[in-house]
Design a protein around this motif. Structure first.
Motif, PDB file in Angstrom:
ATOM      1  N   PHE B   6      11.429  26.626  13.493  1.00 55.41           N
ATOM      2  CA  PHE B   6      10.913  25.189  12.648  1.00 55.41           C
ATOM      3  C   PHE B   6      11.725  24.201  13.162  1.00 55.41           C
ATOM      4  CE2 PHE B   6      11.797  22.188   9.237  1.00 55.41           C
ATOM      5  CZ  PHE B   6      10.415  21.964   8.768  1.00 55.41           C
ATOM      6  N   LYS B   8      11.447  19.586  13.088  1.00 52.02           N
ATOM      7  CA  LYS B   8      11.092  18.515  12.339  1.00 52.02           C
ATOM      8  C   LYS B   8      11.549  17.353  13.124  1.00 52.02           C
ATOM      9  CE  LYS B   8      10.990  16.854   7.441  1.00 52.02           C
ATOM     10  NZ  LYS B   8      11.374  17.164   6.127  1.00 52.02           N
ATOM     11  N   LEU B  27       2.555  21.408  11.034  1.00 55.15           N
ATOM     12  CA  LEU B  27       2.429  21.768   9.613  1.00 55.15           C
ATOM     13  C   LEU B  27       2.496  20.241   8.865  1.00 55.15           C
ATOM     14  CD1 LEU B  27       3.362  23.447   7.138  1.00 55.15           C
ATOM     15  CD2 LEU B  27       5.650  23.020   7.690  1.00 55.15           C
ATOM     16  N   SER B  28       1.929  19.924   7.814  1.00 57.18           N
ATOM     17  CA  SER B  28       2.220  18.664   7.003  1.00 57.18           C
ATOM     18  C   SER B  28       2.308  19.148   5.921  1.00 57.18           C
ATOM     19  CB  SER B  28       0.460  17.924   7.156  1.00 57.18           C
ATOM     20  OG  SER B  28       0.882  16.766   6.780  1.00 57.18           O
ATOM     21  N   GLY B  30       1.516  21.779   3.892  1.00 60.18           N
ATOM     22  CA  GLY B  30       1.581  23.071   3.936  1.00 60.18           C
ATOM     23  C   GLY B  30       0.967  23.850   2.725  1.00 60.18           C
ATOM     24  N   GLN B  31       0.162  23.170   2.084  1.00 64.30           N
ATOM     25  CA  GLN B  31      -0.393  23.738   0.815  1.00 64.30           C
ATOM     26  C   GLN B  31      -1.622  24.565   1.217  1.00 64.30           C
ATOM     27  OE1 GLN B  31       1.111  22.840  -2.165  1.00 64.30           O
ATOM     28  NE2 GLN B  31       2.478  22.625  -0.471  1.00 64.30           N
ATOM     29  N   SER B  49       6.765  20.312  11.756  1.00 66.42           N
ATOM     30  CA  SER B  49       6.578  19.372  10.567  1.00 66.42           C
ATOM     31  C   SER B  49       6.329  17.977  10.703  1.00 66.42           C
ATOM     32  CB  SER B  49       7.884  19.500   9.716  1.00 66.42           C
ATOM     33  OG  SER B  49       7.605  18.661   8.671  1.00 66.42           O
ATOM     34  N   THR B  51       6.251  15.821   8.277  1.00 59.30           N
ATOM     35  CA  THR B  51       6.479  15.105   7.239  1.00 59.30           C
ATOM     36  C   THR B  51       7.653  14.236   7.296  1.00 59.30           C
ATOM     37  OG1 THR B  51       7.820  16.907   6.219  1.00 59.30           O
ATOM     38  CG2 THR B  51       5.465  16.929   5.729  1.00 59.30           C
ATOM     39  N   SER B 102       1.960  16.488  -4.755  1.00 57.71           N
ATOM     40  CA  SER B 102       3.206  16.179  -4.212  1.00 57.71           C
ATOM     41  C   SER B 102       3.305  16.441  -2.814  1.00 57.71           C
ATOM     42  CB  SER B 102       4.346  16.586  -4.787  1.00 57.71           C
ATOM     43  OG  SER B 102       4.348  16.296  -6.302  1.00 57.71           O
ATOM     44  N   ARG B 103       2.703  17.442  -2.468  1.00 63.12           N
ATOM     45  CA  ARG B 103       3.066  17.913  -0.903  1.00 63.12           C
ATOM     46  C   ARG B 103       1.823  17.664   0.091  1.00 63.12           C
ATOM     47  NH1 ARG B 103       7.874  18.334   0.842  1.00 63.12           N
ATOM     48  NH2 ARG B 103       7.065  19.696   2.444  1.00 63.12           N
TER      49      ARG B 103
END
Lengths: 161, 263
Positions: B6, B8, B27-28, B30-31, B49, B51, B102-103
């Motif tokens: 991972f 970021k 990955l934004s 992640g939903q 990531s 974000t 929210s995500r």
């Protein structure tokens, strides 16, 4: 594995976590805080809702490392400092907003996020906000009633069904 | 899910570099990606990531419209776009549920281009511009079929620029379990014509209903589309609805969206 630090309920915590560790797993298995429940693990049921920097999220669908350094609040942080039930928790007890209690941590955290943004929601707003939280016992009526009561609104005219 | 490294990054350049490894995936919010990885439908070696990149977040008025950073969550768009582009804000506020909003992000949604996602309809109906780390892509060129876009390997959506229509509305018919659009229609009326984009209905992903656009460009009223019919040939068939049902919904929801846009 890499060390991960965040603030949980006001305390700085650190533990080792893999890249794939979910926030829900980090809380439950890494920190031993099992108040956050994992119901479906597919972001449908909402039992795992916690707050990340004030926003309600489904912790089963957030990577722990992605929220490193964040301010996380869980159901364990909802009680009063003296250990008595917080306002929303007490309202759930008073209005019988739970039966088995499995969904309750997520319900309380979602309700808290709603009331922080909208202190006096209507019944429709409460129902809309809780769309992502599934309860298989109560039929939702008393949950909605508890949230409205926690917002300080008179719920005596809302009949129990 | 299988384990992965991972990372970021905090800048676009670092993210692009991290994604140049062939086994890396952006990955934004992640939903969608995280549930897919749990099902082992995706198993990247590295997740990058997006974000943590400040310049990819936020909503602001800019040249020719509203600029939305690709890593801006739906909840922020719902709140901050409301004063500038209410129909877009309402669409963002109706995706999934509050915790998902929210995500989940606009960039993640349009990079994935799920055939039932809401945002592609807004981007296409608005004639928005998708800004990547390499170029600017017109919405009409960006969406290329179900889960398919003009994005190349390692290319990241940075921002989406929306022209603001005179009138607009999005109406979706929810698939009640998933809350994805069984069919959703975004109607946008500009000075030089009307654009109608449909999500959830077609095997080819989001598309423009040109016949409806023509009728509405001459008369922007719900009645203008009443006499039209939509060809069910390319529509999705599943246990939630037949192609004919979805084709019918396209027309009905377009009428409702126009009525709503007209207030």
């Amino acid at each position: 594995m890499a060390k991960l630090t965040m603030t949980v309920n006001g305390k700085t915590v650190s533990a080792e976590a893999e890249g794939r560790t979910l926030l829900s797993s980090f809380l439950r298995e890494g920190l031993g805080m099992t108040g956050t429940h994992v119901g479906c693990d597919t972001s449908q049921c909402g039992a795992c809702v916690v707050h990340v920097d004030g926003q309600a999220v489904k912790s089963c669908t957030v990577l722990a490392h992605d929220v490193a350094g964040a301010d996380v609040r869980t159901i364990e942080g909802m009680a009063n400092p003296d250990g008595s039930l917080g306002k929303i928790q007490q309202a759930f007890q008073d209005h019988h907003g739970l039966q088995c209690g499995f969904c309750t941590p997520g319900m309380v955290m979602s309700a808290a996020a709603l009331l922080a943004e909208n202190p006096k929601p209507t019944e429709a707003e409460v129902r809309h906000h809780l769309e992502g939280n599934i309860c298989r016992c109560t039929g939702y009526h008393n949950i909605v009633k508890a949230v409205l009561a926690a917002s300080g609104q008179d719920v005596s005219k809302i009949a129990a069904e | 899910m299988h384990n992965f490294d991972f990372v970021k990054p905090s800048t676009i350049a670092e993210a692009v570099k991290a994604l140049s490894d062939g086994d890396a995936q952006a990955l934004s919010g992640g939903q969608t990606l995280l549930p897919s990885m749990k099902q082992r439908l995706a198993a990247p070696g590295t997740l990058v990531s997006l974000t943590g990149i400040a310049e990819m977040k936020g909503v602001c008025k800019g040249d020719g419209g509203l600029h939305i950073g690709a890593a801006t969550p739906h909840a922020v768009v719902a709140r901050e776009a409301a004063a500038h582009y209410p129909a877009l804000a309402a669409l963002a506020g109706g995706i999934g549920d509050p915790a998902v909003r929210s995500r989940g992000t606009i960039g993640g949604s349009i990079a994935n281009n799920d055939p039932a996602a809401c945002y592609p309809a807004a981007v296409l109906a608005s004639g928005a511009t998708v800004v990547t780390n390499k170029r600017q892509i017109a919405a009409d060129d960006y969406f290329q079929g179900m889960f398919t876009t003009a994005l190349e390997e390692g290319e990241i959506v940075i921002e989406v620029r929306f022209p603001i229509p005179q009138k607009a509305a999005y109406v979706k018919f929810n698939q009640p379990a998933s809350r994805f659009a069984l069919t959703g229609v975004f109607v946008a009326k500009f000075g030089d014509g009307v654009r109608v984009a449909v999500t959830g209905a077609s095997n080819n992903g989001v598309f423009r209903w040109t016949e409806g656009e023509k009728a509405l460009s001459s008369s922007f009223s719900a009645d203008a589309v009443k006499g039209l019919s939509v060809d069910p040939a390319e529509m999705i068939s599943d246990l939630h609805g037949t192609p004919e049902y979805r084709a019918h919904l396209v027309k009905v929801l377009t009428g409702r969206a126009v009525a709503q846009a007209n207030g």
